[in-house]
Design an enzyme around this catalytic site. Structure first.
Site, short mmCIF file in Angstrom:
data_model
loop_
_atom_site.label_atom_id
_atom_site.label_comp_id
_atom_site.label_asym_id
_atom_site.label_seq_id
_atom_site.Cartn_x
_atom_site.Cartn_y
_atom_site.Cartn_z
N GLU A 115 0.83 -1.20 0.00
CA GLU A 115 0.00 0.00 0.00
C GLU A 115 0.87 1.26 0.00
OE1 GLU A 115 -3.78 1.78 2.55
OE2 GLU A 115 -2.28 0.56 3.58
N LYS A 190 -9.78 2.20 -2.61
CA LYS A 190 -9.97 1.56 -1.31
C LYS A 190 -11.37 1.82 -0.77
CE LYS A 190 -7.51 1.38 3.16
NZ LYS A 190 -6.28 1.88 3.85
N CYS A 227 -5.64 -2.97 2.16
CA CYS A 227 -5.37 -2.88 3.59
C CYS A 227 -6.59 -3.11 4.49
CB CYS A 227 -4.71 -1.53 3.91
SG CYS A 227 -3.91 -1.52 5.54
#
Length: 359
Positions: A115, A190, A227
């Protein structure tokens, strides 16, 4: 190399180790790949660890084996965080190019970085303007242009998680997909943003609006669960519904925020959804000075891959840059689906009705 696997090996007898591996890793043997001598030499010279493992599938009469090598890169920053932005980024580019070259020599066809790989993970500073020059366009920003050349050179699909700024100036935490010809293939933003302790990502960028895309690359159907999204079971599920065979989870996480379940969540997702999961976490210590106060974070690496049958590789080092090479047979995804029938017994209709009523 500091990781659980080495700690255990040093303390157990061979027969005990077999039993531990069977219970903890899902198989008695790690099925190590024989890596090239040049790979070992280059990794030692450039101070990064390299490890390789394989997952096989049962032989079929109708389908040929669908064998593919994946690569996961974890790394530390290369210069202090108060160094000039362009110098910080270029120093990271220099170390990543060497690792990708090694991956190519081992016939890796799809590789994923961690990330926000191009920069220090500055979100703990509560500052934004100071770091704005790290944010870039997904289609033609510095990192995409850099990786596009490597992708074309090595005929490799590259997953590049960056911080994106769109045409309206909005920031996003984004994974860029570059195909084997070096072309920009698309992106995923994300979906889930944390607001936990010093991880207050909602102060920096917007929650994703791209849904759960699956990219049909030359080598396989891939998706990216960035993540914090690994904490959401339905996030993993949607990538499966959309047809993914491999889901990458590029991360930047520290011990206080989930190291105890780092080795569990992506593994559970692989089992529940009958696909391969690839967990990548950055490594090293990052220090920042905010109004003369030092803030620091230490990331624990431990990147690993899980197969659809729940077996997994050992993790990479907790404190060193590394490349994990994993050879998979994608036929295993369908074989496990046929064995466990999770998709047939899931009762998505029932869940859909209940979720529609939720307020």
């Amino acid at each position: 190399m500091y990781n659980l696997d080495n700690i255990i090996k040093e303390r157990l007898k061979p027969e005990q180790l077999k039993q531990f591996n069977k219970i903890y890793y899902g198989r008695e043997d790690h099925c190590k790949l024989k890596l090239l001598e040049s790979t070992i030499e280059v990794s030692a010279r450039n101070n990064f660890d390299v490890a390789g493992y394989s997952f096989s599938a049962a032989k079929e009469e109708v389908r040929k084996p669908n064998i593919l090598r994946l690569g996961l890169i974890q790394h530390s920053i290369a210069l202090p965080t108060d160094s000039p932005i362009c110098e910080q980024r270029q120093a990271i580019f220099d170390k990543i190019e060497k690792i990708i070259d090694v991956a190519s020599s081992e016939n890796v066809r799809i590789i994923c970085l961690q990330e926000a790989w191009t920069m220090p993970f500055f979100l703990c500073t509560r500052e934004k303007e100071r770091w704005a020059e790290f944010v870039e366009s997904p289609s033609d920003g510095p990192s995409t242009l850099f990786l596009s050349k490597l992708a074309k050179k090595h005929e490799m699909v590259i997953v590049s998680p960056i911080l994106e700024k769109d045409e309206d100036g909005v920031w996003w935490n984004t994974a860029v997909i570059i195909d084997e010809m070096g072309n920009y293939m698309g992106k995923h933003r994300k979906n889930h943003l944390p607001s936990v302790g010093s991880f207050s990502e909602t102060s920096y960028y917007a929650p994703g609006d791209t849904g759960h895309p699956v990219f049909e690359t030359k080598y396989g159907k891939i998706a990216v669960n960035i993540c914090y999204g690994r904490h959401q079971a339905l996030n993993w599920l949607m990538f499966a519904i959309n047809g993914a065979d491999i889901v990458f989870n590029p991360s930047a996480t520290i011990a206080e925020f989930g190291e105890t379940f780092w080795g569990i969540e992506a593994r559970n997702a692989a089992i529940a959804n009958s696909y391969f999961t690839c967990s990548i976490n950055r490594v090293g210590n990052e220090e920042f000075y905010v109004q003369n106060e030092k803030k620091s974070r230490t990331y624990y690496g431990s990147s690993y891959v899980t197969a659809p049958d729940g077996s997994r590789t050992p993790g990479l080092s907790k404190d060193k840059d590394g490349l994990l090479i994993v050879e998979v047979d994608l036929n295993l995804c369908r074989q496990i689906k046929d064995k466990w029938n999770f998709n047939m017994t899931a009762r998505l209709d029932m869940y859909t009705k209940a979720l529609a009523q939720f307020k």
